[in-house]
Enzyme design. Structure first.
Site, PDB file in Angstrom:
ATOM      1  N   TRP A  18      59.612  57.763  52.677  1.00  0.00           N
ATOM      2  CA  TRP A  18      60.898  57.095  52.891  1.00  0.00           C
ATOM      3  C   TRP A  18      61.476  56.469  51.637  1.00  0.00           C
ATOM      4  O   TRP A  18      62.654  56.123  51.602  1.00  0.00           O
ATOM      5  CB  TRP A  18      60.722  55.968  53.930  1.00  0.00           C
ATOM      6  CG  TRP A  18      59.530  55.109  53.625  1.00  0.00           C
ATOM      7  CD1 TRP A  18      58.271  55.243  54.125  1.00  0.00           C
ATOM      8  CD2 TRP A  18      59.467  54.031  52.694  1.00  0.00           C
ATOM      9  NE1 TRP A  18      57.420  54.310  53.572  1.00  0.00           N
ATOM     10  CE2 TRP A  18      58.137  53.550  52.688  1.00  0.00           C
ATOM     11  CE3 TRP A  18      60.417  53.411  51.875  1.00  0.00           C
ATOM     12  CZ2 TRP A  18      57.725  52.485  51.880  1.00  0.00           C
ATOM     13  CZ3 TRP A  18      59.996  52.348  51.057  1.00  0.00           C
ATOM     14  CH2 TRP A  18      58.668  51.907  51.077  1.00  0.00           C
ATOM     15  N   GLU A  55      51.466  64.490  45.677  1.00  0.00           N
ATOM     16  CA  GLU A  55      51.869  63.398  44.791  1.00  0.00           C
ATOM     17  C   GLU A  55      51.638  62.118  45.579  1.00  0.00           C
ATOM     18  O   GLU A  55      52.366  61.815  46.519  1.00  0.00           O
ATOM     19  CB  GLU A  55      53.337  63.555  44.381  1.00  0.00           C
ATOM     20  CG  GLU A  55      53.700  62.762  43.123  1.00  0.00           C
ATOM     21  CD  GLU A  55      54.210  61.369  43.400  1.00  0.00           C
ATOM     22  OE1 GLU A  55      53.570  60.636  44.182  1.00  0.00           O
ATOM     23  OE2 GLU A  55      55.247  61.009  42.842  1.00  0.00           O
ATOM     24  N   LEU A  56      50.602  61.376  45.184  1.00  0.00           N
ATOM     25  CA  LEU A  56      50.115  60.271  46.002  1.00  0.00           C
ATOM     26  C   LEU A  56      50.374  58.924  45.336  1.00  0.00           C
ATOM     27  O   LEU A  56      51.238  58.799  44.489  1.00  0.00           O
ATOM     28  CB  LEU A  56      48.631  60.489  46.301  1.00  0.00           C
ATOM     29  CG  LEU A  56      48.289  61.876  46.864  1.00  0.00           C
ATOM     30  CD1 LEU A  56      46.802  62.009  47.132  1.00  0.00           C
ATOM     31  CD2 LEU A  56      49.100  62.179  48.118  1.00  0.00           C
ATOM     32  N   CYS A  89      55.926  54.742  43.430  1.00  0.00           N
ATOM     33  CA  CYS A  89      54.565  55.118  43.023  1.00  0.00           C
ATOM     34  C   CYS A  89      54.359  54.963  41.525  1.00  0.00           C
ATOM     35  O   CYS A  89      53.255  54.648  41.081  1.00  0.00           O
ATOM     36  CB  CYS A  89      54.286  56.560  43.434  1.00  0.00           C
ATOM     37  SG  CYS A  89      54.253  56.834  45.209  1.00  0.00           S
ATOM     38  N   GLU A 107      46.897  49.431  45.309  1.00  0.00           N
ATOM     39  CA  GLU A 107      48.295  49.687  44.963  1.00  0.00           C
ATOM     40  C   GLU A 107      49.173  48.644  45.640  1.00  0.00           C
ATOM     41  O   GLU A 107      49.113  48.471  46.857  1.00  0.00           O
ATOM     42  CB  GLU A 107      48.729  51.076  45.413  1.00  0.00           C
ATOM     43  CG  GLU A 107      50.189  51.375  45.084  1.00  0.00           C
ATOM     44  CD  GLU A 107      50.649  52.737  45.560  1.00  0.00           C
ATOM     45  OE1 GLU A 107      51.630  53.252  44.971  1.00  0.00           O
ATOM     46  OE2 GLU A 107      50.059  53.281  46.502  1.00  0.00           O
TER      47      GLU A 107
END
Length: 453
Positions: A129, A227-228, A261, A358
């Site tokens: 999102w 893609e984390l 990210c 994170e």
């Protein structure tokens, strides 16, 4: 049902019907059926379609920015540029796909031997999102220009954005069903991955979600690009341009309310300039205004969901409880909406939550390092490996850092960003594979070797 909630008010703004499993497979079949004709088009014909889509995006930039503000809280002054970036991605691949995928002649014992790059089929894109337009086109533009068709499984919290993206293709006169929207809830993703018409999977999202997607795709022997998450380090050495570094670090950490990210999440500062640099950061952070994302006066919008805010506050509270200092923010505002203030934590050490996890929000974490070697060690002390940056006027140290930092991309004296011209991706728990640039378009093609005597 997919329910869109306005994070500024906390109120439901729309409901969208979600597909059942039968409808899911029928929708995927539409993109599969569109593949042969799309594959048969030339690069110039595909480019014409992508350029037309880019034009539609630009014409509807204001509406799309408002939609992002309403569904996930992105300030419109950031949403407009995101739409422009999505359009730029479409234009970039329209112009360069033919060169990126040109036959590659290789010497061998043949009269002629070469590699040609052919589309795989129908690609499933599973998207988050936090950048609804940009991340969609980062997937769509290269996959489509390579000759694949695409199924777009967007995040259930931005269903309006997902519908608007596919609508843009219709408004541009694109061939039917080369890009299909798949409005389903998260538990239905497994059925989509297993659908025999899906040839490969692109996933952008959390490391936990990526692990599940990777396992499902691997079980079906389908290639995937992941893609984390990231916990990007930003090293600031004593010889850096501190004013410029503070400007860029603040921007990197605060853009999209810190929900990025590749934001600078762990700011590692050489000890001799630590206090001065912290003050520069504090001065910048305390000027930022929380507010209505539809207002151009707002610097920081609300977080996308209340559960995300609660988790962020847990990380901040746990970090403070074990000895970090909170110089700014750190408290949930007593106002409507899912806001979290710009927060500045110092005295952070590797065992603390804000270092190990994170942090997805406007939280600046500062760590002191004795010297260059210590800074590199702290930067690499993470399970993630998406982006990294360093600020220094020493070219030799900059080049050494670029090689020593364990990340998919490194910026020197600048912001870590995604760019259609350059490959982007991570290592370790930040994923695998690459998006964008010449590398990204080759992820979902058959690199076919041809040998002719």
């Amino acid at each position: 049902m997919l329910i869109a909630t306005n994070p500024y008010t906390g109120e439901k703004i729309a409901e969208y019907p979600s597909l059942n499993e039968t409808q899911l497979h029928e929708r995927i079949a539409l993109a599969y059926q569109a593949f042969p004709a799309w594959r048969a088009t030339t690069y110039s014909e595909r480019a014409e379609v992508l350029r037309a889509v880019a034009t539609v995006l630009r014409e509807h930039k204001s509406r799309l920015a408002d939609l992002m503000a309403d569904e996930m809280g992105k300030p419109v002054k950031e949403g407009g540029p995101e739409v422009e970036k999505a359009a730029l991605c479409a234009d970039h691949y329209a112009e360069h796909a033919a060169d990126y995928l040109a036959n590659e002649v290789l010497a061998s014992d043949a009269s002629l031997s070469y590699v040609c790059y052919q589309p795989l089929g129908t690609i499933l894109g599973i998207l988050p999102w936090n950048a609804p337009l940009w991340l969609a086109f980062r997937f769509l533009a290269p996959a489509l220009m390579a000759g694949n068709t695409c199924v777009l499984k967007h995040d259930p919290h931005v269903p309006g954005c997902a519908a608007a993206i596919v609508e843009a293709f219709a408004m541009a006169g694109a061939p039917h069903n080369i890009a299909v929207n798949l409005p389903v809830t998260t538990p239905s993703v497994a059925a989509a991955i297993r659908d025999p018409h899906i040839a490969a999977v692109s996933f952008t999202g959390s490391s936990a979600g990526g692990s599940k997607v990777a396992a499902l795709a691997a079980a079906e022997l389908k290639p995937s690009v992941l893609e984390l998450g990231g916990s990007d380090p930003c090293i600031v050495l004593a010889d850096a341009d501190l004013e410029r570094a503070a400007d860029v670090v603040t921007l990197s950490r605060i853009i999209n309310a810190g929900q990025s990210c590749i934001a600078a999440k762990r700011v590692i500062v050489e000890q001799s300039i630590h206090d001065d640099f912290v003050q520069l950061l504090k001065t910048r952070l305390e000027k930022l205004k929380l507010g209505d994302p539809r207002s151009f006066d707002s610097d920081i919008g609300p977080l996308a969901r209340d559960d995300l805010r609660r988790n962020l506050h847990r990380q901040v509270s746990e970090t403070i409880a074990v000895g970090a200092q909170c110089l700014l923010g750190g408290e949930i505002p007593a106002t409507p909406g899912f806001f979290y203030p710009a927060t500045l934590l110092t005295g952070v050490t590797p065992e603390m939550a804000a270092f190990r996890e994170e942090t997805f929000g406007p939280v600046m974490t500062v760590i002191a390092a004795d010297d260059f070697g210590a800074a590199i060690g702290l930067a690499n002390d993470t399970d993630y490996g998406l982006g990294a940056s360093i600020w220094t006027e020493n070219d030799e140290l900059a080049q050494r850092a670029a090689k020593l930092l364990n990340a998919g991309q490194v910026a020197v004296n600048g912001i870590v960003k995604t760019d259609p011209r350059l490959p982007s991706g991570g290592i370790k728990r930040s994923g695998y594979g690459r998006e964008l640039g010449p590398h990204g378009i080759k992820e979902f093609v058959n690199a076919k070797q041809v040998w002719i005597k």
